[in-house]
Design an enzyme around this catalytic site. Structure first.
Site, mmCIF file in Angstrom:
data_model
loop_
_atom_site.group_PDB
_atom_site.id
_atom_site.type_symbol
_atom_site.label_atom_id
_atom_site.label_comp_id
_atom_site.label_asym_id
_atom_site.label_seq_id
_atom_site.Cartn_x
_atom_site.Cartn_y
_atom_site.Cartn_z
ATOM 1 N N SER A 23 0.894 -1.182 0.020
ATOM 2 C CA SER A 23 0.043 0.161 -0.042
ATOM 3 C C SER A 23 0.774 1.498 0.110
ATOM 4 C CB SER A 23 -0.993 -0.013 1.230
ATOM 5 O OG SER A 23 -1.834 -1.015 1.069
ATOM 6 N N LYS A 72 -8.399 -6.832 10.458
ATOM 7 C CA LYS A 72 -9.459 -6.398 9.705
ATOM 8 C C LYS A 72 -10.849 -6.554 10.709
ATOM 9 C CE LYS A 72 -8.051 -6.768 5.018
ATOM 10 N NZ LYS A 72 -8.481 -7.184 3.792
ATOM 11 N N GLU A 84 -22.787 -0.737 5.364
ATOM 12 C CA GLU A 84 -23.326 -1.929 5.076
ATOM 13 C C GLU A 84 -22.349 -2.869 4.585
ATOM 14 O OE1 GLU A 84 -25.997 -3.025 6.213
ATOM 15 O OE2 GLU A 84 -26.402 -4.735 4.997
ATOM 16 N N ASP A 108 -12.756 -3.882 -0.488
ATOM 17 C CA ASP A 108 -12.146 -5.213 -1.322
ATOM 18 C C ASP A 108 -13.064 -5.530 -2.228
ATOM 19 O OD1 ASP A 108 -9.554 -5.741 -0.459
ATOM 20 O OD2 ASP A 108 -9.845 -6.934 1.443
ATOM 21 N N ALA A 136 -10.900 -13.312 2.048
ATOM 22 C CA ALA A 136 -11.098 -12.637 0.954
ATOM 23 C C ALA A 136 -12.518 -13.336 0.401
ATOM 24 C CB ALA A 136 -9.902 -13.103 -0.115
HETATM 25 P P1 NAP Z 1 -7.476 -16.775 4.663
HETATM 26 O O1 NAP Z 1 -8.789 -15.928 5.205
HETATM 27 O O2 NAP Z 1 -6.242 -17.450 5.579
HETATM 28 O O3 NAP Z 1 -8.189 -17.960 3.777
HETATM 29 C C1 NAP Z 1 -7.780 -18.739 2.843
HETATM 30 C C2 NAP Z 1 -8.631 -20.157 2.695
HETATM 31 O O4 NAP Z 1 -7.882 -20.790 1.647
HETATM 32 C C3 NAP Z 1 -9.290 -20.759 3.498
HETATM 33 O O5 NAP Z 1 -10.592 -21.098 3.212
HETATM 34 C C4 NAP Z 1 -8.411 -22.211 3.429
HETATM 35 O O6 NAP Z 1 -9.215 -23.043 3.957
HETATM 36 C C5 NAP Z 1 -8.304 -22.269 1.894
HETATM 37 N N1 NAP Z 1 -7.082 -23.067 1.799
HETATM 38 C C6 NAP Z 1 -5.788 -23.024 2.296
HETATM 39 N N2 NAP Z 1 -4.819 -23.703 1.815
HETATM 40 C C7 NAP Z 1 -5.524 -24.603 1.045
HETATM 41 C C8 NAP Z 1 -5.630 -25.719 0.420
HETATM 42 N N3 NAP Z 1 -4.279 -26.262 0.176
HETATM 43 N N4 NAP Z 1 -6.657 -26.413 -0.292
HETATM 44 C C9 NAP Z 1 -7.868 -25.996 -0.010
HETATM 45 N N5 NAP Z 1 -8.089 -24.717 0.486
HETATM 46 C C10 NAP Z 1 -6.921 -24.214 0.935
HETATM 47 O O7 NAP Z 1 -6.661 -15.947 3.370
HETATM 48 P P2 NAP Z 1 -7.552 -14.696 2.576
HETATM 49 O O8 NAP Z 1 -7.288 -13.584 3.352
HETATM 50 O O9 NAP Z 1 -8.772 -15.010 2.310
HETATM 51 O O10 NAP Z 1 -6.618 -14.647 1.320
HETATM 52 C C11 NAP Z 1 -6.759 -15.739 0.383
HETATM 53 C C12 NAP Z 1 -5.899 -15.381 -0.829
HETATM 54 O O11 NAP Z 1 -6.288 -14.217 -1.304
HETATM 55 C C13 NAP Z 1 -4.244 -14.824 -0.574
HETATM 56 O O12 NAP Z 1 -3.611 -15.613 -1.486
HETATM 57 C C14 NAP Z 1 -4.539 -13.576 -0.574
HETATM 58 O O13 NAP Z 1 -3.088 -12.888 -0.784
HETATM 59 C C15 NAP Z 1 -5.442 -13.282 -1.735
HETATM 60 N N6 NAP Z 1 -6.047 -11.954 -1.553
HETATM 61 C C16 NAP Z 1 -5.628 -10.864 -2.756
HETATM 62 C C17 NAP Z 1 -6.195 -9.816 -2.431
HETATM 63 C C18 NAP Z 1 -5.973 -8.791 -3.446
HETATM 64 O O14 NAP Z 1 -6.196 -7.590 -3.358
HETATM 65 N N7 NAP Z 1 -5.718 -9.159 -4.606
HETATM 66 C C19 NAP Z 1 -7.152 -9.364 -1.381
HETATM 67 C C20 NAP Z 1 -7.152 -10.236 -0.247
HETATM 68 C C21 NAP Z 1 -6.520 -11.569 -0.455
HETATM 69 P P3 NAP Z 1 -8.752 -24.138 5.542
HETATM 70 O O15 NAP Z 1 -9.300 -22.753 6.327
HETATM 71 O O16 NAP Z 1 -9.522 -25.304 5.407
HETATM 72 O O17 NAP Z 1 -7.131 -24.057 5.508
#
Ligand code: NAP
Length: 290
Positions: A23, A72, A84, A108, A136
């Site tokens: 950021s 967050k 909302e 987001d 996410a």
């Molecule tokens: P998070 O809250 O930790 O959630 C990750 C999710 O992935 C959970 O549902 C987890 O399930 C699942 N997961 C992890 N390893 C897995 C595997 N081997 N097989 C199947 N499911 C798996 O993370 P998040 O904040 O949602 O972020 C997720 C991704 O989005 C990251 O790569 C992050 O960098 C990206 N992101 C990008 C942006 C952007 O602006 N581009 C914004 C936010 C996030 P379990 O709980 O069962 O492990």
């Protein structure tokens, strides 16, 4: 950017750790291009210091904050008001000081939607599939509902967490559109997906060779499907490489990152912001550190 003086206003990001945050790169590039008398800094705030830090930043005249992991959700009870959208997502990523307290929203959702809106498609009657049910994925579900998607299928590997995810929503539109299914259901749902979104971290650096989906499953996507990976490093991910080999439209997470930041900066400065400058700064930084 004008030189920092006694009048320069401050923006920043809170997280822990926060040194990896992209950021400051995006926001300071935009502030410089706008010749704005603002600066954007990173504040590492340990979870146990969040309450005092957030009050202190407000009292010190900081005008706006981005919020990243692990704050967050934790910061929400400390805010005077939330939008909302943030309430639906259950998390904030952007705060602004209203003179008395911090208000919060979640950009987001806007960031996720921006590249899809560019495609100018009609989403009614479409099926979308989301891999993962983390933070996410929540923004994605809210975004897809705003888009009017009638069928949103969330696939995950823990039955218990899938049930928790399904039960966490109150909005009737979301409840009606949302289905949660185990990973094993992918081969059945993928052939009808207009949009497949990876919201897991699988394939992210330092594991760029991994993909959440076998190539054989990517092969089952309809030829008009869009493959969207929220990951922004590497570019493209293995999942998107497979989708590109199939000739599918692909979107990576860089644009979401840029657009969520641009939406936040617009709130803080109350004017149009140079999105192209933010994009260029981010992509340049990602290329340099690849
Ligand atoms: P998070 O809250 O930790 O959630 C990750 C999710 O992935 C959970 O549902 C987890 O399930 C699942 N997961 C992890 N390893 C897995 C595997 N081997 N097989 C199947 N499911 C798996 O993370 P998040 O904040 O949602 O972020 C997720 C991704 O989005 C990251 O790569 C992050 O960098 C990206 N992101 C990008 C942006 C952007 O602006 N581009 C914004 C936010 C996030 P379990 O709980 O069962 O492990």
């Amino acid at each position: 950017m004008p030189p920092i003086t006694g009048k320069t206003k401050l923006l920043g990001v809170i997280g822990y750790p926060v040194g990896h945050s992209l950021s400051p790169v995006m926001h300071n590039a935009a502030l410089q291009a706008m010749a704005s008398d603002y600066a954007y800094a990173a504040f590492p705030i340990a979870p146990e210091d969040l309450t005092i830090a957030i009050a202190g930043l407000g009292a010190s005249g900081v005008q706006g904050l981005s919020v990243t992991i692990p704050h967050k959700q934790a910061v929400m009870p400390l805010l005077t008001q939330i939008t909302e959208t943030a309430r639906q997502v259950g998390a904030v990523n952007t705060l602004w000081w209203d003179g008395h307290g911090w208000q919060g929203t979640n950009t987001d959702v806007e960031g996720f939607l921006a590249p899809l809106l560019e495609l100018k498609q009609d989403w009614s009657g479409r099926t979308t599939v989301i891999l993962g049910y983390g933070g996410a994925a929540r923004a994605v579900v809210v975004g897809l509902t705003q888009l009017g998607c009638p069928e949103i299928i969330v696939v995950g590997r823990s039955q218990e967490k899938l049930a928790q995810f399904a039960n966490s929503w109150t909005d009737p539109k979301i409840k009606q559109a949302l289905q949660v299914l185990p990973w094993e259901a992918l081969s059945t749902v993928i052939p009808k997906a207009s949009l497949l979104i990876n919201s897991t971290p699988v394939g992210m650096a330092p594991y760029p060779k991994q993909s959440p989906l076998d190539q054989s499953l990517v092969e089952k996507l309809p030829p008009t499907a869009i493959a969207y990976d929220l990951i922004y490093t590497p570019r493209p991910t293995r999942f998107l490489q497979h989708a590109q080999e199939r000739g599918l439209v692909t979107i990576d997470g860089a644009e979401m990152l840029v657009q969520q930041g641009a939406a936040a900066l617009k709130i803080w400065l109350q004017r149009e912001v140079p999105v192209d400058v933010m994009r260029q700064a981010l992509l340049h930084h990602l290329e340099k550190s690849a």
